[in-house]
Each structure stands twice: as C-alpha cells, then as structure tokens.
Design an enzyme around this catalytic site. Structure first.
Site, PDB file in Angstrom:
ATOM      1  N   SER A  27      -4.115  -8.774   2.275  1.00 40.55           N
ATOM      2  CA  SER A  27      -4.307  -9.021   4.576  1.00 40.55           C
ATOM      3  C   SER A  27      -5.238  -9.322   4.031  1.00 40.55           C
ATOM      4  CB  SER A  27      -3.577  -8.139   5.053  1.00 40.55           C
ATOM      5  OG  SER A  27      -2.374  -7.633   4.685  1.00 40.55           O
ATOM      6  N   HIS A  58      -1.424 -14.456   5.189  1.00 36.48           N
ATOM      7  CA  HIS A  58      -1.494 -14.602   3.876  1.00 36.48           C
ATOM      8  C   HIS A  58      -1.453 -16.147   3.836  1.00 36.48           C
ATOM      9  CE1 HIS A  58      -1.103 -10.743   2.416  1.00 36.48           C
ATOM     10  NE2 HIS A  58      -0.796 -10.804   3.720  1.00 36.48           N
ATOM     11  N   HIS A  80       4.690  -8.564  -0.812  1.00 35.14           N
ATOM     12  CA  HIS A  80       4.989  -7.370  -0.280  1.00 35.14           C
ATOM     13  C   HIS A  80       6.825  -6.647  -0.633  1.00 35.14           C
ATOM     14  CE1 HIS A  80       1.519  -8.370   1.768  1.00 35.14           C
ATOM     15  NE2 HIS A  80       1.188  -7.514   1.291  1.00 35.14           N
ATOM     16  N   TYR A  82       8.293  -5.107   1.024  1.00 38.67           N
ATOM     17  CA  TYR A  82       9.222  -5.185   2.691  1.00 38.67           C
ATOM     18  C   TYR A  82       9.110  -6.358   3.229  1.00 38.67           C
ATOM     19  CZ  TYR A  82       4.167  -6.934   4.232  1.00 38.67           C
ATOM     20  OH  TYR A  82       2.887  -7.701   4.247  1.00 38.67           O
ATOM     21  N   GLU A  83       8.761  -6.943   2.274  1.00 33.18           N
ATOM     22  CA  GLU A  83       9.031  -8.753   2.859  1.00 33.18           C
ATOM     23  C   GLU A  83      10.874  -9.074   1.933  1.00 33.18           C
ATOM     24  OE1 GLU A  83       6.162 -12.069   2.717  1.00 33.18           O
ATOM     25  OE2 GLU A  83       5.351 -10.472   1.628  1.00 33.18           O
ATOM     26  N   ALA A 110      -6.176  -4.014   2.640  1.00 33.55           N
ATOM     27  CA  ALA A 110      -6.109  -2.961   3.776  1.00 33.55           C
ATOM     28  C   ALA A 110      -5.482  -1.843   3.406  1.00 33.55           C
ATOM     29  CB  ALA A 110      -6.054  -4.957   4.680  1.00 33.55           C
ATOM     30  N   MET A 208       0.372  -1.074   1.628  1.00 30.11           N
ATOM     31  CA  MET A 208       1.684  -1.350   1.354  1.00 30.11           C
ATOM     32  C   MET A 208       2.079  -1.834   0.499  1.00 30.11           C
ATOM     33  SD  MET A 208       2.682  -1.827   5.258  1.00 30.11           S
ATOM     34  CE  MET A 208       2.540  -1.129   6.786  1.00 30.11           C
ATOM     35  N   SER A 209       1.051  -1.894  -1.092  1.00 24.73           N
ATOM     36  CA  SER A 209       1.447  -3.379  -2.065  1.00 24.73           C
ATOM     37  C   SER A 209       0.362  -2.080  -3.034  1.00 24.73           C
ATOM     38  CB  SER A 209       0.171  -4.279  -1.551  1.00 24.73           C
ATOM     39  OG  SER A 209      -1.159  -4.016  -0.911  1.00 24.73           O
ATOM     40  N   ASN A 232      -7.685   0.534   9.239  1.00 27.63           N
ATOM     41  CA  ASN A 232      -7.783   1.444  10.572  1.00 27.63           C
ATOM     42  C   ASN A 232      -7.411   3.004   9.824  1.00 27.63           C
ATOM     43  OD1 ASN A 232      -5.465   0.488   9.391  1.00 27.63           O
ATOM     44  ND2 ASN A 232      -4.480   2.005   9.944  1.00 27.63           N
ATOM     45  N   HIS A 244      -0.826  -4.478  12.881  1.00 20.83           N
ATOM     46  CA  HIS A 244      -1.382  -5.504  11.993  1.00 20.83           C
ATOM     47  C   HIS A 244      -2.817  -5.858  12.735  1.00 20.83           C
ATOM     48  CE1 HIS A 244      -0.861  -8.002   8.801  1.00 20.83           C
ATOM     49  NE2 HIS A 244      -0.715  -9.539   9.670  1.00 20.83           N
TER      50      HIS A 244
HETATM   51  N1  HPA Z   1      -0.818   2.172   6.607  1.00 17.65           N
HETATM   52  C1  HPA Z   1      -0.001   1.885   5.213  1.00 17.65           C
HETATM   53  N2  HPA Z   1      -0.668   0.246   5.623  1.00 17.65           N
HETATM   54  C2  HPA Z   1      -1.694  -0.292   5.329  1.00 17.65           C
HETATM   55  C3  HPA Z   1      -2.209   0.735   7.156  1.00 17.65           C
HETATM   56  C4  HPA Z   1      -1.980   1.809   7.683  1.00 17.65           C
HETATM   57  O1  HPA Z   1      -2.207   2.505   8.118  1.00 17.65           O
HETATM   58  N3  HPA Z   1      -2.717   0.327   7.313  1.00 17.65           N
HETATM   59  C5  HPA Z   1      -3.210  -1.800   6.370  1.00 17.65           C
HETATM   60  N4  HPA Z   1      -2.387  -1.362   5.696  1.00 17.65           N
END
Ligand code: HPA
Length: 270
Positions: A27, A58, A80, A82-83, A110, A208-209, A232, A244
């Site tokens: 990402s 993406h 992903h 989650y998609e 990320a 998440m990847s 973050n 996001h």
């Molecule tokens: N949690 C999960 N996935 C993420 C995060 C997070 O804080 N930041 C970027 N992808």
C-alpha cells in the site's frame, strides 16, 4: 497447475526479460515500479488466471524491466485476503514468479507499529513473522512439483539478504529498524486490546499481507526479504483513530528513502 502453465506461457510470450528478483509493492509503495526502465507493464486484468486488485492505492499491474540495471518483476499492487480472494489467488503471482525463474523475493508492506520504539515513517526489516490468522495458503493437497508437504519456516527471511539490507541502509544513512511482522486478515484494524496481546506475543508490527506470499515463496524455495513501512502506530498507542488515508500519507512521506533503499538493495543482491 494448468492455470499456472497458461499464465506463465502468456507472460513469457509478452516479455523477453528473465528476472531473478521479484518485488511485491505494498500500500502506497507502488511508485517504486515507476522507476523500472524499459518496462513491460501488464495489467492484472489482461493476465489469464490473475485476480483483479480492488483496494485504493494499488495500481494493479505487473511491471517487468530494469531497476538500476537489474532485471526485476514487480507487482504494483497485491491481492489481499480481505478483498475476498482465496489464499490460492493471493499467492498465485508468487507461483508465477517462480515459474518465470525468480529466486529472490523482496516483499514490502505498510504496517502498524506495535513496538513503541517504532515511529511512523520508519522502515523495518522483517526478521520473522507471526501468522495470527489460523489460515495457511498451503492447506490442501500438496503439489510435490511446487514444494514439500511440511516446509521449514525457521529462516523464512533469508539471513544473508537481511545482512545485505542492513549494510545497504547503513551506507545510505537510512535508519532501518528490525522486528517481527504479524499477519492479521483485516480489513478492520485491531482493537487496543489486540495490540497489547500482539505486543506480548512478540510482534513488533502488524499488517494484512506478506505472510501468505512468504509462506508460498518458502514452499517454492524462493529466498525472501521483507520490509515494512511503519505507516501508523497501531491501535490504542496514540490517542487517535486509524485511517487508510494516514497509511497512504505516511508511505508518501518515506517515498524518497524507500525508493533509494530498494534501488540500492537490488544492486547489492547477487
Ligand atoms: N494494522 C493492520 N494493518 C495495517 C496497519 C495497522 O495498524 N497499518 C497499516 N496496515
């Protein structure tokens, strides 16, 4: 198997290069693919057997060409879980890379910082991972041509590549943190209680990847290097909600050092 052969033949018919290094760009980090020269760009939707990426940030294409004179194949945008894709689809591009001759995979993402010594904007070398999902892309019948039934994950992230990454960062005076990446499915971010748990479990960053792709790459005998961009601080660490947009904003801020780092890295890997 048949699909894999079809996809591979399609790509071989379109591309002359024979890259040994694969790149998966996470990402907000897809801009690295724009630095690839004399590139063949093939949109995922044109590739037989490829799923189509849906998430914002993406681009969704394979970019094959020269990065600082080194032949690479890059995924600009990944798939992903989650998609809604199955893990077979999420990891299919890694199988394709293997068929095309890739032996080294650089995976980027990320991630939220769990360890409080991390800061947004940090680059973190992934030294190991925790699969916190109970899912595994290798569940199901094992195809022996692809790899063994019970693959070893004791050095999921190649030690030599980690050394090269550290030396590269040092030479460029880029601060490179290191830590353990935890995979959660998402798409919801974690609760503060979950983050406290992940901290106790030994996780340093969460995302998440990456884990599905690295699991399949190891099964296929590909050596892996993982780099997280800490976009973050994870939930509950700072007194603010996660978005996001924040993830994308931070990855844009580290853009220059990230580009410089990966470009130098591919030249240092042999
Ligand atoms: N949690 C999960 N996935 C993420 C995060 C997070 O804080 N930041 C970027 N992808």
């Amino acid at each position: 198997m048949t699909q894999l052969k079809e996809t591979t033949s399609y790509l071989q018919s379109k591309v002359k290069a024979k890259p040994k290094i694969g790149l998966i760009l996470g990402s907000g980090l897809g801009m690295l693919a724009d630095e690839i020269e004399t590139a063949d760009k093939i949109k995922y939707e044109e590739i037989p057997g490829f799923p189509i990426s849906t998430v914002e940030g993406h681009a969704g294409q394979l970019v094959i060409g020269q990065l600082c004179g080194v032949e690479v194949i890059a995924m600009q945008g990944r798939f992903h879980y989650y998609e809604g894709y199955g893990l077979g689809a999420v990891t299919f591009p890694v199988r394709v890379m293997k068929e095309l001759g890739v032996d080294t995979l650089i995976v980027t993402n990320a991630a939220g910082g769990v360890n409080q010594s991390l800061n947004p904007g940090d680059l973190m070398l992934i030294t190991d991972h925790i699969n916190n999902t109970g899912l595994n892309p290798l569940i199901g019948e094992n195809v022996v041509e692809h790899g063994v039934r019970f693959p070893d994950m004791s050095t999921a992230y190649d030690r030599t590549l980690q050394e090269i990454a550290k030396q590269t960062a040092e030479k460029l005076a880029i601060s490179l943190k290191q830590g353990v990446y935890v995979w959660n499915t998402g798409p919801s971010y974690e609760t503060p209680a979950e983050i406290r748990m992940l901290d106790k479990l030994g996780g340093d960053a969460v995302g998440m990847s990456t884990v599905p792709e690295v699991t399949v790459a190891r099964h296929a005998g590909i050596r892996c290097l993982g780099i997280s961009c800490i976009s973050n601080m994870a939930a509950g660490i700072l007194n603010q909600p996660l978005t996001h947009d924040e993830v994308i904003e931070t990855t844009e801020k580290v853009r220059e050092s990230f580009l410089q780092f990966i470009k130098q890295l591919v030249q240092n890997i042999d």
